[in-house]
Scaffold this motif. Structure first.
Motif, PDB file in Angstrom:
ATOM      1  N   LEU A 261     -13.302  -4.100   2.111  1.00  0.00           N
ATOM      2  CA  LEU A 261     -12.297  -4.053   1.061  1.00  0.00           C
ATOM      3  C   LEU A 261     -12.113  -2.627   0.551  1.00  0.00           C
ATOM      4  O   LEU A 261     -13.060  -1.832   0.521  1.00  0.00           O
ATOM      5  N   PRO A 262     -10.897  -2.292   0.140  1.00  0.00           N
ATOM      6  CA  PRO A 262     -10.676  -0.964  -0.443  1.00  0.00           C
ATOM      7  C   PRO A 262     -11.355  -0.858  -1.810  1.00  0.00           C
ATOM      8  O   PRO A 262     -11.840  -1.855  -2.360  1.00  0.00           O
ATOM      9  N   ASP A 263     -11.377   0.320  -2.345  1.00  0.00           N
ATOM     10  CA  ASP A 263     -11.921   0.534  -3.687  1.00  0.00           C
ATOM     11  C   ASP A 263     -10.931  -0.019  -4.704  1.00  0.00           C
ATOM     12  O   ASP A 263      -9.910   0.604  -5.003  1.00  0.00           O
ATOM     13  N   LEU A 264     -11.244  -1.195  -5.232  1.00  0.00           N
ATOM     14  CA  LEU A 264     -10.318  -1.878  -6.127  1.00  0.00           C
ATOM     15  C   LEU A 264     -10.327  -1.312  -7.542  1.00  0.00           C
ATOM     16  O   LEU A 264      -9.573  -1.777  -8.402  1.00  0.00           O
ATOM     17  N   ASP A 265     -11.171  -0.326  -7.777  1.00  0.00           N
ATOM     18  CA  ASP A 265     -11.225   0.295  -9.104  1.00  0.00           C
ATOM     19  C   ASP A 265     -10.342   1.530  -9.202  1.00  0.00           C
ATOM     20  O   ASP A 265     -10.185   2.099 -10.286  1.00  0.00           O
ATOM     21  N   GLN A 266      -9.783   1.956  -8.091  1.00  0.00           N
ATOM     22  CA  GLN A 266      -8.964   3.164  -8.130  1.00  0.00           C
ATOM     23  C   GLN A 266      -7.596   2.856  -8.734  1.00  0.00           C
ATOM     24  O   GLN A 266      -7.121   1.729  -8.713  1.00  0.00           O
ATOM     25  N   TRP A 328      -2.381 -10.312 -18.357  1.00  0.00           N
ATOM     26  CA  TRP A 328      -2.764  -9.997 -16.985  1.00  0.00           C
ATOM     27  C   TRP A 328      -2.470  -8.531 -16.699  1.00  0.00           C
ATOM     28  O   TRP A 328      -1.393  -8.035 -17.008  1.00  0.00           O
ATOM     29  N   LEU A 329      -3.453  -7.866 -16.105  1.00  0.00           N
ATOM     30  CA  LEU A 329      -3.326  -6.468 -15.735  1.00  0.00           C
ATOM     31  C   LEU A 329      -3.411  -6.335 -14.217  1.00  0.00           C
ATOM     32  O   LEU A 329      -4.105  -7.117 -13.560  1.00  0.00           O
ATOM     33  N   VAL A 330      -2.727  -5.349 -13.662  1.00  0.00           N
ATOM     34  CA  VAL A 330      -2.709  -5.164 -12.216  1.00  0.00           C
ATOM     35  C   VAL A 330      -2.987  -3.709 -11.865  1.00  0.00           C
ATOM     36  O   VAL A 330      -2.527  -2.789 -12.546  1.00  0.00           O
ATOM     37  N   ARG A 331      -3.778  -3.514 -10.820  1.00  0.00           N
ATOM     38  CA  ARG A 331      -3.958  -2.218 -10.173  1.00  0.00           C
ATOM     39  C   ARG A 331      -3.443  -2.339  -8.745  1.00  0.00           C
ATOM     40  O   ARG A 331      -3.657  -3.370  -8.096  1.00  0.00           O
ATOM     41  N   GLN A 332      -2.803  -1.299  -8.254  1.00  0.00           N
ATOM     42  CA  GLN A 332      -2.234  -1.338  -6.909  1.00  0.00           C
ATOM     43  C   GLN A 332      -2.537  -0.044  -6.182  1.00  0.00           C
ATOM     44  O   GLN A 332      -2.628   1.025  -6.803  1.00  0.00           O
ATOM     45  N   GLY A 333      -2.690  -0.135  -4.864  1.00  0.00           N
ATOM     46  CA  GLY A 333      -2.975   1.058  -4.100  1.00  0.00           C
ATOM     47  C   GLY A 333      -2.511   0.923  -2.666  1.00  0.00           C
ATOM     48  O   GLY A 333      -2.137  -0.159  -2.191  1.00  0.00           O
ATOM     49  N   GLY A 334      -2.538   2.035  -1.943  1.00  0.00           N
ATOM     50  CA  GLY A 334      -2.157   2.020  -0.536  1.00  0.00           C
ATOM     51  C   GLY A 334      -0.714   2.401  -0.317  1.00  0.00           C
ATOM     52  O   GLY A 334      -0.061   3.031  -1.158  1.00  0.00           O
ATOM     53  N   SER A 335      -0.178   1.939   0.806  1.00  0.00           N
ATOM     54  CA  SER A 335       1.150   2.379   1.251  1.00  0.00           C
ATOM     55  C   SER A 335       2.298   1.646   0.575  1.00  0.00           C
ATOM     56  O   SER A 335       3.460   2.014   0.759  1.00  0.00           O
ATOM     57  N   ALA A 336       2.009   0.569  -0.171  1.00  0.00           N
ATOM     58  CA  ALA A 336       3.078  -0.206  -0.805  1.00  0.00           C
ATOM     59  C   ALA A 336       2.579  -0.768  -2.131  1.00  0.00           C
ATOM     60  O   ALA A 336       1.377  -0.856  -2.374  1.00  0.00           O
ATOM     61  N   ARG A 337       3.527  -1.137  -2.980  1.00  0.00           N
ATOM     62  CA  ARG A 337       3.199  -1.767  -4.256  1.00  0.00           C
ATOM     63  C   ARG A 337       3.320  -3.273  -4.064  1.00  0.00           C
ATOM     64  O   ARG A 337       4.372  -3.881  -4.316  1.00  0.00           O
ATOM     65  N   VAL A 338       2.233  -3.868  -3.604  1.00  0.00           N
ATOM     66  CA  VAL A 338       2.267  -5.266  -3.166  1.00  0.00           C
ATOM     67  C   VAL A 338       2.694  -6.191  -4.292  1.00  0.00           C
ATOM     68  O   VAL A 338       3.591  -7.034  -4.110  1.00  0.00           O
ATOM     69  N   TRP A 339       2.081  -6.064  -5.456  1.00  0.00           N
ATOM     70  CA  TRP A 339       2.417  -7.013  -6.528  1.00  0.00           C
ATOM     71  C   TRP A 339       3.811  -6.755  -7.086  1.00  0.00           C
ATOM     72  O   TRP A 339       4.520  -7.697  -7.455  1.00  0.00           O
ATOM     73  N   ASP A 340       4.245  -5.495  -7.122  1.00  0.00           N
ATOM     74  CA  ASP A 340       5.616  -5.213  -7.551  1.00  0.00           C
ATOM     75  C   ASP A 340       6.615  -5.912  -6.634  1.00  0.00           C
ATOM     76  O   ASP A 340       7.615  -6.478  -7.094  1.00  0.00           O
ATOM     77  N   ASP A 341       6.348  -5.868  -5.316  1.00  0.00           N
ATOM     78  CA  ASP A 341       7.245  -6.521  -4.362  1.00  0.00           C
ATOM     79  C   ASP A 341       7.273  -8.029  -4.586  1.00  0.00           C
ATOM     80  O   ASP A 341       8.338  -8.656  -4.575  1.00  0.00           O
TER      81      ASP A 341
END
Length: 375
Positions: A261-266, A328-341
């Protein structure tokens, strides 16, 4: 056993007629004639529910009520972990099912929805136990049914059972997603496996005006039956049929391993416009998949709370949601904004009146597959 089995077949046909799945006399004749228990001679697995991982226990012809169970309208798991069949096991096993005999109500519903004619030539994807194949043979004749199965052992057992019942269709061992071009063109293709996308090979191997019937979904496991009409130029279009139909995904279209899993705290947290539990609803989850087709959903217990994590392994994108008080709070990372989509697509669907899935339209071309709700 033959008299008892015959009575059970007649009762099954009556049950399926009452439920609305069995709608025409030719298919009722098939259900009343094809002995489902002959395709379950090798036994099946019964799920053992508990607090831990799902366990499975073998049921064989020596088990009490085996014959009666064969004629109940339920799906019966016939293979575990890709190789294990009931005769291989004593006790229980905690592995994932990989093959099954689909519930008769769904099998006959799909055959009815395919709308075949007496002279139709059908390509079936996923032979399985062979019961569905046998129904097709009874209705259309052996020479008009071609069935493809990826597992040679499963295909062999199905062929034996079919021959025992005096049915001899064209049985092919291979990747069903490639169809079977040597037998093309077909009037119809029917698939008893789940899909993320319709293989273009099926469209190309079906005559213009023919039908493709398959279950479409995604890696968050909401799916629906889709019926498409094939057009000139290698395209097809149609609609979802509704009913929350699901199958095991075709093995080549199964989700990739999650890996590390990626670093979900970033990254920074921000308020989420939608809570992840909106995806507990089947239709909403289907809509979400359209925006994030490569995404898988898992839950993690971290720091005394539950996080909902959405991962697109191939794209290297992720979102993690947690609840803080009533928000509810969200963190997102990587090449796309998954939850925004996801929340953007779900919001647009709701603003359109949240049309039911049986109004969604599908278009397949050589370049793409699109699924959309009506404007």
């Amino acid at each position: 056993m033959s008299k008892v089995a015959q009575e059970l077949r007649l009762q099954l046909a009556k049950t399926l007629t009452t439920s609305g799945h069995l709608r025409t006399q030719p298919w009722r004749d098939a259900v009343e004639s094809v002995p489902r228990h002959e395709f379950l001679r090798g036994g099946f697995f019964e799920r053992i529910d508990g607090n831990g991982p799902t366990a499975w226990s073998p049921i064989t012809p020596k088990t009490p009520r085996w014959l009666e169970r064969c004629y109940e309208d339920e799906s019966l798991v016939t293979q575990i972990a890709g190789t294990i069949v009931p005769g291989d096991l004593r006790g229980e096993i905690m592995r994932a099912p990989t093959s099954s005999s689909t519930m008769p109500g769904l099998v006959v519903r799909m055959w009815e929805d395919l709308r075949v004619e007496d002279d139709s030539r059908v390509l079936e994807i996923g032979t399985g136990t062979g019961y569905s194949t046998a129904l097709g043979c009874h209705r259309l004749g052996d020479e008009r049914v071609t069935s493809v199965e990826v597992d040679a052992g499963v295909s062999g057992c199905a062929g034996t059972a079919l021959a025992q019942c005096d049915y001899y269709p064209h049985l092919i061992v291979g990747d069903g997603l490639l169809g079977y071009p040597d037998g093309a063109p077909y009037d119809s293709v029917i698939a008893t496996c789940g899909l993320v996308s319709i293989p273009l090979a099926w469209v190309e191997q079906t005559r213009p005006g023919g039908t493709v019937l398959a279950t479409l979904g995604g890696w968050m496991y909401s799916s629906e039956l889709a019926r498409l009409t094939v057009h000139e130029g290698g395209t097809a279009s149609g609609r979802l049929l509704g009913g929350q139909v699901s199958f095991m995904l075709a093995r080549p279209q199964s989700p990739p391993p999650l890996g590390i899993l990626p670093d979900l705290d970033q990254g920074d947290e921000e308020p989420a416009k939608l809570a992840p539990d909106v995806l507990d609803d089947w239709e909403t989850r289907f809509v979400a998949q359209l925006a994030a087709s490569g995404t898988q959903r898992i839950t993690l217990d971290r720091d005394g709370s539950t996080e909902h994590v959405f991962l697109d392994v191939e794209a290297g994108a992720w979102a993690a949601l947690r609840q803080n008080g009533g928000q509810w709070l969200v963190r997102q990372g990587g090449s796309a904004r998954v939850w925004d989509d996801i929340q953007g697509h779900v919001t647009r669907w709701r603003q359109a009146g949240a049309p039911h899935l049986d109004r969604f339209e599908i278009t397949v071309t050589p370049d793409s597959q699109t699924i959309s709700w009506p404007a």
